[in-house]
Motif scaffolding. Structure first.
Motif, mmCIF file in Angstrom:
data_model
loop_
_atom_site.group_PDB
_atom_site.id
_atom_site.type_symbol
_atom_site.label_atom_id
_atom_site.label_comp_id
_atom_site.label_asym_id
_atom_site.label_seq_id
_atom_site.Cartn_x
_atom_site.Cartn_y
_atom_site.Cartn_z
ATOM 1 N N ASN A 186 1.060 -1.277 0.081
ATOM 2 C CA ASN A 186 0.010 -0.073 0.156
ATOM 3 C C ASN A 186 1.009 1.190 -0.088
ATOM 4 O O ASN A 186 1.645 1.566 0.737
ATOM 5 N N PHE A 187 0.846 1.873 -1.041
ATOM 6 C CA PHE A 187 1.591 3.257 -1.087
ATOM 7 C C PHE A 187 1.321 4.393 -0.170
ATOM 8 O O PHE A 187 2.387 5.024 -0.004
ATOM 9 N N SER A 188 0.301 4.444 0.433
ATOM 10 C CA SER A 188 0.017 5.300 1.476
ATOM 11 C C SER A 188 1.019 5.337 2.566
ATOM 12 O O SER A 188 1.098 6.100 3.415
ATOM 13 N N GLY A 189 1.578 4.038 2.739
ATOM 14 C CA GLY A 189 2.584 3.653 4.014
ATOM 15 C C GLY A 189 3.891 4.182 3.507
ATOM 16 O O GLY A 189 4.802 4.014 4.419
ATOM 17 N N PHE A 190 4.327 4.428 2.238
ATOM 18 C CA PHE A 190 5.495 4.517 1.953
ATOM 19 C C PHE A 190 6.134 5.841 2.511
ATOM 20 O O PHE A 190 7.248 5.872 2.906
ATOM 21 N N GLN A 191 5.144 6.705 2.652
ATOM 22 C CA GLN A 191 5.539 8.145 3.190
ATOM 23 C C GLN A 191 6.106 7.723 4.504
ATOM 24 O O GLN A 191 7.142 8.559 4.966
ATOM 25 N N LYS A 192 5.479 7.084 5.303
ATOM 26 C CA LYS A 192 5.820 6.810 6.719
ATOM 27 C C LYS A 192 7.233 6.122 6.824
ATOM 28 O O LYS A 192 7.952 6.342 7.820
ATOM 29 N N ILE A 193 7.503 5.250 5.847
ATOM 30 C CA ILE A 193 8.941 4.307 5.794
ATOM 31 C C ILE A 193 9.779 5.350 5.664
ATOM 32 O O ILE A 193 10.942 5.440 6.616
#
Length: 381
Positions: A186-193
Motif C-alpha cells: 500500500n503506497f500510502s504507507g511509503f511516506q511513513k517508511i
C-alpha cells in the motif's frame, strides 16, 4: 489495423510478448518494499523481540486461494523462488483497487542474488474467468485484473481475491507455474517508511519543479476549467538534497519537460532508480541498523504497508531465507516494448519479441547467460 496476440499459454507459448519498459512512480515504492523485506533478514537475526514486532505488523491474507484449495506449503524455503508483488493506492474501501505496479522477484537456486522485473500496468493481456467474483474474463489492461477479481457480490471489494486473479493472469503471461509468495504494498504507507528513516539524502541531477505540490507540501489547486494546476511549486534543486517522505514521493512522480524532466518517463525512471539506490543504502546504514528505536520504526512502517502471503511461511521466514541477498545483488531488469494502437485507439502495451526469450531463460535458470547476450535488458546499461 494492428492485430495482437494478447495472452500466453501456461508453460511456454508461442506469443509475441509485451511492454513499454517505463516503470510508474508507484513502482519505486514496490521496489523498496522488496529491498526492505530482503535486507531486514540480516537486521533481524538474533533480535527475537524485533522479529515478533515486525511479523505482527505485517498484514496476512490468503492471496492465492490456498486455504480453499487445501494447499500445503513447501517444507522449507529453497530456490528457485518467484515472488509476486502488487502495489496499490486505494482511494477508499468501496472502490475496487487497481494494481498500479506489478513486479516479480526471481531468486535463483543459489539464493545469493535476485532479479526484479516489472510488468506494465497497461500490458494488454487475457484476464481469465474468475468465478469467485462472477467475472467472465476479458482482454484488457493488466491492472484491471485486481479490480475485477476483488469484486465481491453484495460486499466490499477484497484486495486478496483481486491479487489471486492477478497472479493467475501473470502466470499466463510469463509462463511461471507457481508463485512461492506474494505481497500487496500500500503506497500510502511509503511516506511513513521514509519519515521513519529520518528522510533520505540523494544527488538530484537537475532542478525539478513539482507539478502537484506547493513548497509546504500542500496540494496545488486545480486550474479552473482543468488542464493542470496553479500556485507556487515545490522545487528540488540540483545537487545533494535531503528529502522527507512527501518530497520523495513527489520528486519521483515528475515526468514533464516543463517541470525539469526533458526526457519524460525515461527521466522519471532514472530518478526512481537513483532514489532506490540512495534509500536502500540508507536503510543499511549504521544510522538505521544500529539504532534500535529507528530500526523498529522503519520495519514496523514497512510491515504496516504490506499484506503478505508466504503460502505457509511468514514474512520473517522469507526475510531470513533471503538474508544473503543485498540491494547490490538485486538486478533490476527492463523489458522493452511499445504501445498497441488499433483503428487509432490505444489499447495498451505489448512486449518486444525478445521478452519471450527472457521468460524461457527464467524458466530454465539461464538468466545470467541470457543477460550477457542481451545487455540492454539490464537496467542502467
Amino acid at each position: 489495423m494492428l492485430v495482437v496476440k494478447a495472452g500466453r499459454r501456461g508453460k511456454r507459448g508461442g506469443r509475441s510478448s509485451v511492454w513499454r519498459g517505463v516503470p510508474r512512480w508507484a513502482q519505486l515504492c514496490t521496489i523498496f518494499g522488496v529491498v526492505l523485506m530482503v535486507v531486514s533478514g540480516t537486521s533481524l537475526v538474533g533480535a527475537e523481540a524485533l522479529m515478533a514486532r515486525y511479523e505482527g505488523a505485517v498484514g496476512k491474507a490468503d492471496l492465492f486461494g490456498d486455504q480453499a484449495a487445501g494447499a500445503t506449503p513447501k517444507s522449507d524455503i529453497k530456490g528457485p523462488l518467484n515472488i509476486l508483488l502488487a502495489g496499490i493506492d486505494p482511494r477508499d474501501e468501496d472502490t475496487p483497487p487497481l494494481s498500479d505496479a506489478v513486479m516479480v522477484l526471481h531468486v535463483p537456486e543459489e539464493m545469493d542474488r535476485a532479479y526484479l522485473f516489472s510488468l506494465p500496468r497497461d500490458l494488454y493481456v487475457e484476464i481469465p474467468p474468475f468465478a469467485k467474483a462472477n467475472f467472465a474474463g476479458d482482454t484488457t489492461k493488466l491492472n484491471a485484473a485486481m479490480s475485477y477479481g476483488s469484486r465481491v457480490p453484495g460486499g466490499k471489494p477484497d484486495a486478496a481475491k483481486g491479487f489471486e486473479l492477478l497472479a493467475i493472469t501473470v502466470q499466463k503471461v510469463t509462463g511461471i507455474e507457481r508463485f512461492d509468495a506474494g505481497a500487496i504494498i500500500n503506497f500510502s504507507g511509503f511516506q511513513k517508511i521514509v519519515d521513519a528513516m529520518g528522510g533520505v539524502t540523494m544527488d538530484i541531477e537537475r532542478e525539478v519543479r513539482s507539478e502537484h505540490r506547493e513548497p509546504s507540501g500542500k496540494h496545488r489547486q486545480a486550474k479552473p476549467g482543468g488542464g493542470g494546476y496553479v500556485g507556487p511549486q515545490a522545487v528540488y534543486p540540483k545537487g545533494e538534497q535531503h528529502l522527507s517522505g512527501w518530497q520523495a514521493l513527489d520528486y519521483v512522480r515528475q515526468r514533464y519537460p516543463e517541470n525539469g524532466v526533458p526526457d519524460g518517463d525515461y527521466g522519471r525512471q532514472r530518478h526512481q532508480q537513483q532514489f532506490v539506490k540512495a534509500m536502500a543504502g540508507q536503510a543499511l546504514s549504521a544510522d538505521v541498523v544500529t539504532n534500535p528505536v529507528k530500526l523498529d520504526k522503519v520495519l514496523r512502517a514497512a510491515g504496516e504497508s504490506l499484506i503478505f502471503s508466504g503460502r505457509g511461511h511468514s514474512v520473517v521466514d522469507f526475510a531470513l531465507a533471503l538474508k544473503d541477498i543485498r540491494p547490490g545483488n538485486i538486478q533490476m531488469i527492463k523489458l522493452p516494448g511499445g504501445g498497441i494502437v488499433q483503428n487509432d485507439k490505444y489499447l495498451g502495451e505489448q512486449f518486444a519479441p525478445e521478452v519471450d526469450d527472457f521468460f524461457v531463460a527464467l524458466e530454465r535458470g539461464l538468466l545470467d547467460p541470457f543477460l550477457l547476450e542481451h545487455p540492454k535488458l539490464v537496467s542502467g546499461s
